[in-house]
Write an enzyme that holds these catalytic residues in place. Sequence first.
Site, PDB file in Angstrom:
ATOM      1  N   LYS A 107       0.819  -1.214   0.000  1.00  0.00           N
ATOM      2  CA  LYS A 107       0.000   0.000   0.000  1.00  0.00           C
ATOM      3  C   LYS A 107       0.854   1.266   0.000  1.00  0.00           C
ATOM      4  O   LYS A 107       0.342   2.357  -0.265  1.00  0.00           O
ATOM      5  CB  LYS A 107      -0.957  -0.006   1.193  1.00  0.00           C
ATOM      6  CG  LYS A 107      -2.019  -1.090   1.071  1.00  0.00           C
ATOM      7  CD  LYS A 107      -3.094  -0.960   2.144  1.00  0.00           C
ATOM      8  CE  LYS A 107      -4.192  -1.981   1.960  1.00  0.00           C
ATOM      9  NZ  LYS A 107      -3.798  -3.350   2.403  1.00  0.00           N
TER      10      LYS A 107
HETATM   11  C1  LIG Z   1      -4.546  -4.455   1.816  1.00  0.00           C
HETATM   12  C2  LIG Z   1      -3.840  -5.766   1.799  1.00  0.00           C
HETATM   13  C3  LIG Z   1      -4.276  -6.842   0.991  1.00  0.00           C
HETATM   14  C4  LIG Z   1      -5.544  -6.767   0.142  1.00  0.00           C
HETATM   15  O1  LIG Z   1      -5.444  -5.851  -0.913  1.00  0.00           O
HETATM   16  P1  LIG Z   1      -6.784  -5.323  -1.649  1.00  0.00           P
HETATM   17  O2  LIG Z   1      -6.317  -4.301  -2.607  1.00  0.00           O
HETATM   18  O3  LIG Z   1      -7.638  -4.761  -0.565  1.00  0.00           O
HETATM   19  O4  LIG Z   1      -7.401  -6.504  -2.305  1.00  0.00           O
HETATM   20  C5  LIG Z   1      -3.533  -8.015   0.979  1.00  0.00           C
HETATM   21  N1  LIG Z   1      -2.437  -8.145   1.741  1.00  0.00           N
HETATM   22  C6  LIG Z   1      -1.985  -7.143   2.547  1.00  0.00           C
HETATM   23  C7  LIG Z   1      -0.772  -7.380   3.380  1.00  0.00           C
HETATM   24  C8  LIG Z   1      -2.666  -5.927   2.595  1.00  0.00           C
HETATM   25  O5  LIG Z   1      -2.222  -4.963   3.403  1.00  0.00           O
END
Ligand SMILES: *Cc1c(COP(=O)(O)O)cnc(C)c1O
Length: 433
Positions: A107
Amino acid sequence: MQYYSTNKKALPATLEEAVVKGLASDKGLFMPWTIKPLSQDFYDNIDRMSFQEIAYHVADAFFGEDVPADTLKQIVYDTLNFDVPLVKVKENIYSLELFHGPTLAFKDVGGRFMARLLGYFIRKEGKKQVNVLVATSGDTGSAVANGFLGVEGIHVYVLYPKGKVSEIQEKQFTTLGQNITALEVDGTFDDCQSLVKAAFMDKELNTHMQLTSANSINVARFLPQAFYYFYAYSQLKRMGKADNVVVCVPSGNFGNITAGLFGKKMGLPIRRFIAANNKNDIFYQYLQTGKYNPRPSIATIANAMDVGDPSNFARVLDLYGESHEEICKQISGTTYTDEQIRETVKCTYDETGYLLDPHGACGYRALVEELKDDETGIFLETAHPAKFLDTVERIIGDKVEIPAKLQEFMKGEKKSLPISKDFVSFKEYLMKE
Ligand SMILES: *Cc1c(COP(=O)(O)O)cnc(C)c1O
């Protein structure tokens, strides 16, 4: 470029409006009017370009009409100042490690890009302050807070449930200071999310201050996630393994995988996608039955995927004209219990020496089970295993090395403001800001 709403009722918006508002006025999600394919020349040369060069080409297709080239280049290069290695785990299966950024999770890419793009719009228009509200169960808050840290004209309020995030996660957004305020809510993650939703709905509050969201409903947060799919492909092409590429994405709100689907629409030669779910398998069930039945999320050890009503599902539907058949052609699904996730982390560590985090483990296992002989698989390793220290150490029965970046956060002093889950007092607080 204009942006339409997946609900098709709101008027088209500019990029700036879409980024500043987050959600369309009819509560739909913004989609770019056109998805521009990249040139044959780009694909012919992709294996000779750097990550930043590739990402700039992709960013130009999305945002080039609305942001001057030199500014956009700067934003891309500032965002991607860390490595994204592609690591071989097993014959034909590679881990795309998206956890080498400041908060050790994928993210970071979207968070940093959005902060810089929003910062540009604020400077350009001489806008008054924009306030980002983000509810978090851990990872989103840290990526957004660190991405926006020090960006002029933006204040971030991170709402998190008291006692329900790990100490490492908490330190990543409560020790920053400057333009980041951490609000420790006496309640659950759902209470935090309800407070944020109620704030967006409140007319008086929205007249008082400009509010926006920084989760993957925001186009500036989710579209840049397409960058690393192109880069992963370029790495495979360099190795001569790019013929039948399958990408597996551990999915919760489906922002990450949707960005990959955009990449494919732009001509990126990915044969197919796999969406790996934990026990929150609403999408998996949709693929099996054609029916979308959201339900309350259940807690698992891959907690960033504990989502009962994936917000980007509307975008997946929209991309394929709401056709279940077409969606099934592009994406298959898997679903795993905590027990299966533990088993996968443990066996993979014992057999290959590669340490998966609980989210990446779902991705890896799906490839082991589903990959065909003529295919090459990539799974997105979405977070560093040390972010889930207790869980992972208990599974492997061994210590996990904590990266220096994470240790740095641990040294900081926690500063947060305790608030109740009651909207009236939350509103009162914001009205005084
Ligand atoms: C946010 C997140 C996900 C899921 O991603 P999405 O875009 O919400 O499908 C998977 N793994 C981790 C470690 C995350 O922080």
